[in-house]
Design an enzyme around this catalytic site. Structure first.
Site: not given
Length: 758
Positions: A45, A239, A91, A48, A112-113
Site C-alpha cells: 500500500h 478508522q 479505500h 508500491y 486532505r491530500d
C-alpha cells in the site's frame, strides 16, 4: 539468517528475505517499533513494491503539468494564475470490512491530500463497484451499498464539499471486494503549491488535528493482503472519521499556508505518523526527530509502536520556520485546534523516534522510502483469455429490441443513480453547473469565466477480456465525457484495482493495463499527474475484475458553454458523431440479456478519438451544440433514451443506419453477422461515438466542421414529441412513451431495496 519468530513476521506482512534486508539496512536487529515502522512503509500500500517499475511507463509531464506523481496530489495550470489540484485514491479494503466508516474515511483522506497541497477542495466524485443486487450475495451487496453511500454522503455533506457525480457498476466479481475510489478536485494559486517536505535544521515539527487512538493500526498492512473468512476480525484496522474536525483542520491549514511560516505539510494517512515523518524528511533531504510523549493521545497507555502506526483520521504533520511558533499556534488556536510541537528537523537524514527522551527507533529515511523492496513479479497470460474472447452469437436468441431496452434500463449499472445522488449535497458552495447524473461533472472556477469538467470511468468487463484495450477504452471514455461537457482534457489521475500480484496471471493483467493506459495517454496527450494502486482485492482466492478507474479533468474556457446529456428543446436535429461496428463483445447487453461476459471489447482508433474530442471542444465553444452524450454502456439505444430522460418529456424520432460489420475489417472485434442487425446496431458499444443535438440553423456548420476534422457525422433524427421512436434502416424497432421508459430507468435501484425491505 537472523533468527526471528515467523509468526511475528507474518503478522507484520514481511517475508524472511525482507527481514534480512531490514537487518542489513540497520546493521542490527530492529526493535519492535522499528519492525512495525518497516512493515507499514514496505507494505504494498505504501511502497508500491509490485507496481513501481511498471508505473514509470506512464507519461507524467506536459506543458500544463505543475506537479506530477510523488506529492500528495497532482496539479495542472488552468490559466489566470490558478492550478487544478486533483487525485483519486481507493479505500476498498476498509469499505469491505466496515462500509460506512471505510467510505467516509476514504473521502476524508483524499480531501486532505488536496488541501495539503495548498488547494481549496471544490468537488468530489467517486467510482464504486459492488456485487449483484440480487441472488445469493444480494443481501450483503445491498447492505454494503447502503453503508458506502451513507458514508460518502455523511462525510462530504458535513464538510461542505459537493459530490457532483461519478459512476457505479454492479458485477458478481465485486461481491467479496467492493471498490470505493474517490476523486477530489481543488483550486490553488499556481505559484503557491505546498509540498510535503521538511527542511531547515532546527525548524520545529508540529502535530495538529485529532488525537491519536488505536484505530487503524496496521491499516496499510491490512490493505496489502487478500481477505478470507476471518476478515471481519480486521474491523479494528478501520478508522473512524470526524468531518467536523476535518473542516477546522482544512481552514486552519489554508490560513497558515497564506503566510510564509510553513516549510511543508503532510497528511497522516496510510501508515500515519510513520509515513508523514520519514517521507517529509526524505523529500526535504533532511531528518526528523520526534518524541511520542508530546503526541496528543485519546487513549491511555499507548506504546510508541501504537502511536507510530495508528491511522487515526484528521491529523497533519507540519514543519514550520523557527521563530514563527507563536504565529502558528495562534492560527490553530483560532480554529479551536491544538498545535503540539513534537520534534524538529535534523540534518542527518534519519527518522528518530523517542519515548520520554529514550530512542526507540532510529532509521535512515532512505531505507524506508527509497530502498523499499521493488519486485519485478513474473507474469503469465491467463488461460481463460482465449476461451472468453470466443463469442458465437448464432447460438443466442435475441428478444425484441423494446424488451431488450427495457431490461437494460432496469439494470442497476445503467439505471438512474438518483437513489444515490439525492443523498449527496451536490450544490453546496454554488459552484456546480451540471447536476449529478446529467453528464460529466462541471464546476465554476470562481472569479474567472472558466469552468472545470471531470469524469471517472472504467469497465472491468472490458479489462477482464482484454486488459490492454480495456485500459485504453477507460481513458478514452473519461476524456470523451469531459469533451461532451465542452472541455479540453488537460490531465488524468488513475486508481488501479487488481487482485493478488503474486499470482502471475494477475500481474500480467496489471502490466497490460499500464501499457495500454500509457499508449492512450500519449496518443490523446493527457498526462497522468498521480494516482493510486490497490492490490490484493481478493477474497478466498477469487479476484475482482482488473479495474483501472481513470479520472480526467478538462478546462472549459467559458462556463456559459457547458453542456449536459439532455435535450434542451423539441425541434432540434440529432447528429451521431462516429461510426458503429455492431460490437457486442463485453457489452452490458450480453451480460444483462444473455448472462454472458464474453467476446472482445470494442476496437479503439486513438486518432479518431482524438479528432472527436477536439471537434466537441470547438463545437461547444462556438455555441453550436445544445447537448452531448457519449455512447458507452448499453450502446446507442440507451444513449438516446438517456438524452430524453429528465427533460420533462422531450422525446425523439430517429432512424439509425445499420452498423457496419467488422468481419471484413482489419480492426479486432466481434461481429454481428448472423445475429439481429437491429440488436447489434442498438446495443453494440463501439467506441468514439457521441450523440449531439443541434439547432437546425447550425446543422450545416457542425457537419462541415466534422468533415474537416475527419469525424463521421450523420443526422439521424429530431427531438420532440412524447415518444421514443427508433428505427433501424427504416424499420421501427422501438416505439414507447418517454415517461414509461423513464419510469423503469428512474426507479430500478429503489425497487431492489423495496423488494427486499423487511
Amino acid at each position: 539468517m537472523t533468527h526471528i519468530d515467523p509468526a511475528l513476521l507474518e503478522r507484520h506482512g514481511l517475508s524472511p528475505d525482507e527481514y534480512e534486508r531490514i537487518v542489513a539496512a540497520l546493521g542490527r536487529a530492529p526493535s519492535i517499533t522499528e519492525l512495525g515502522i518497516f512493515s507499514v512503509m514496505w507494505s504494498e500500500h505504501c511502497s508500491y513494491k509490485s507496481s513501481r517499475i511498471h508505473l514509470r511507463k506512464l507519461p507524467t509531464t506536459g506543458p500544463r503539468v505543475l506537479q506530477g506523481p510523488g506529492e500528495n496530489a497532482g496539479a495542472v495550470d488552468i490559466g489566470d494564475g490558478l492550478a487544478a489540484v486533483f487525485k483519486i485514491e481507493s479505500h476498498n479494503h476498509p469499505s469491505f470490512i466496515e462500509p460506512y466508516q471505510g467510505a467516509a474515511t476514504g473521502v476524508g483522506g483524499i480531501i486532505r491530500d488536496i488541501f495539503t497541497m495548498g488547494a481549496r477542495p471544490i468537488a468530489l466524485m467517486n467510482s464504486l463497484r459492488f456485487g449483484a443486487m440480487d441472488g445469493p450475495e444480494g443481501a450483503r451487496t445491498r447492505r454494503t451499498v447502503e453503508g458506502v453511500v451513507a458514508g460518502i454522503a455523511g462525510y462530504g455533506n458535513s464538510i461542505g464539499i459537493p459530490t457532483i457525480g461519478g459512476e457505479i457498476a454492479f458485477e458478481p466479481a465485486y461481491a467479496g471486494n467492493p471498490l470505493v475510489n474517490v476523486l477530489c478536485l481543488g483550486i490553488a494559486p499556481a505559484d503557491g503549491l505546498v509540498k510535503g517536505q521538511a527542511s531547515g535544521v532546527g525548524n520545529p515539527v508540529y502535530y495538529v488535528g485529532s488525537k491519536t487512538g488505536r484505530d487503524g493500526i496496521h491499516g496499510a498492512t491490512m490493505a496489502s493482503a487478500e481477505f478470507d473468512e476471518n476478515s471481519a476480525e480486521k474491523r479494528p484496522a478501520v478508522q473512524v472519521g470526524d468531518p467536523f474536525m476535518e473542516k477546522l483542520l482544512l481552514e486552519a491549514c489554508l490560513e497558515l499556508m497564506r503566510t510564509d511560516a510553513l516549510v511543508g505539510v503532510q497528511d497522516m494517512g496510510a501508515a500515519g505518523l510513520t509515513c508523514s515523518t520519514c517521507e517529509m524528511g526524505a523529500r526535504g533531504g533532511s531528518g526528523i526527530e520526534i518524541d511520542v510523549m508530546h503526541v496528543p493521545q485519546r487513549e491511555s497507555g499507548m506504546t510508541p509502536y501504537e502511536i507510530m502506526l495508528s491511522e487515526s483520521q484528521e491529523r497533519m504533520l507540519l514543519a514550520v520556520k523557527k521563530g514563527r511558533e507563536a504565529e502558528v499556534e495562534r492560527i490553530f488556536d483560532k480554529w479551536d485546534l491544538h498545535a503540539a510541537r513534537v520534534g524538529e528537523v535534523t540534518g542527518d537524514n534519519y527518522m528518530r523516534v523517542r519515548d520520554h527522551g529514550i530512542v526507540v527507533a532510529e532509521i535512515p529515511n532512505s531505507a524506508l522510502v527509497d530502498e523499499a523492496p521493488v519486485y519485478n513479479r513474473p507474469t503469465a497470460r491467463p488461460a481463460y483469455i482465449d476461451e472468453v474472447r470466443a463469442l458465437d452469437l448464432s447460438r443466442l436468441t435475441p428478444p425484441s429490441p423494446s424488451d431488450a431496452l427495457l431490461a437494460l434500463l432496469a439494470s442497476p449499472t445503467i439505471a438512474s443513480k438518483r437513489w444515490v445522488y439525492r443523498q449527496y449535497d451536490h450544490m453546496v458552495r454554488t459552484n456546480t453547473i451540471v447536476l449529478a447524473g446529467m453528464g460529466a461533472g462541471a464546476v465554476r472556477v470562481k472569479e474567472t469565466k472558466r469552468a472545470l469538467a471531470l469524469s471517472v470511468d472504467g469497465n472491468g468487463r472490458y479489462c477482464y477480456l482484454d486488459p490492454r484495450r480495456g485500459a485504453m477504452l477507460a481513458l478514452a471514455e473519461a476524456a470523451r465525457n469531459v469533451a461532451c461537457a465542452g472541455a479540453l482534457p488537460v490531465g488524468a489521475t488513475n486508481c488501479l484495482n487488481f487482485g493478488n500480484p503474486e499470482r502471475p496471471e494477475i500481474m500480467w493483467q496489471f502490466v497490460e493495463v499500464v501499457e495500454g493506459l500509457a499508449e492512450a495517454c500519449r496518443a490523446l496527450d493527457i498526462p497522468i499527474t498521480g494516482g493510486n494502486v490497490s492490490l490484493y482485492n481478493e477474497t478466498d482466492g477469487a479476484a475482482i475484475y482488473p479495474t483501472p478507474v481513470v479520472g480526467v479533468v478538462g478546462v472549459i474556457e467559458d462556463a456559459r458553454h457547458v453542456l449536459s446529456r439532455v435535450f434542451r428543446a423539441g425541434g432540434d436535429d440529432i447528429v451521431l458523431l462516429g461510426t458503429g461496428f455492431g460490437e457486442l463483445g463485453g457489452s452490458e447487453y450480453l451480460k444483462v440479456v444473455h448472462d454472458l461476459v464474453r467476446g472482445e471489447p470494442p476496437a479503439l482508433d486513438l486518432g479518431r478519438e482524438r479528432a472527436l474530442i477536439a471537434l466537441l471542444g470547438r463545437a461547444a465553444s462556438g455555441s453550436l451544440l445544445c447537448s452531448a452524450h457519449d455512447a458507452s454502456d448499453g450502446g446507442l439505444a440507451v444513449t438516446l433514451a438517456e438524452c430524453a430522460f429528465e427533460t420533462g418529456g422531450i422525446g425523439l424520432d430517429v432512424d439509425l443506419p445499420p452498423d457496419r460489420d467488422l468481419r471484413a475489417s482489419r480492426e479486432a472485434g466481434p461481429v454481428s453477422r448472423g445475429f439481429s442487425p437491429a440488436i447489434a446496431t442498438l446495443f453494440g458499444e463501439s467506441a468514439s461515438r457521441v450523440v449531439v443535438s443541434v439547432r437546425p440553423q447550425d446543422r450545416a456548420t457542425l457537419l462541415q466542421m466534422a468533415a474537416d476534422a475527419g469525424v463521421p457525422a450523420a443526422v439521424i433524427g429530431r427531438t420532440g414529441g412524447p415518444r421514443l421512436t427508433v428505427r433501424v434502416g427504416g424499420d421501427v424497432v422501438v416505439d414507447a412513451a418517454v415517461g414509461q421508459m423513464e419510469q423503469v430507468w428512474a426507479t430500478a435501484i429503489e425497487r431492489y431495496f423495496a423488494r427486499h425491505a423487511a
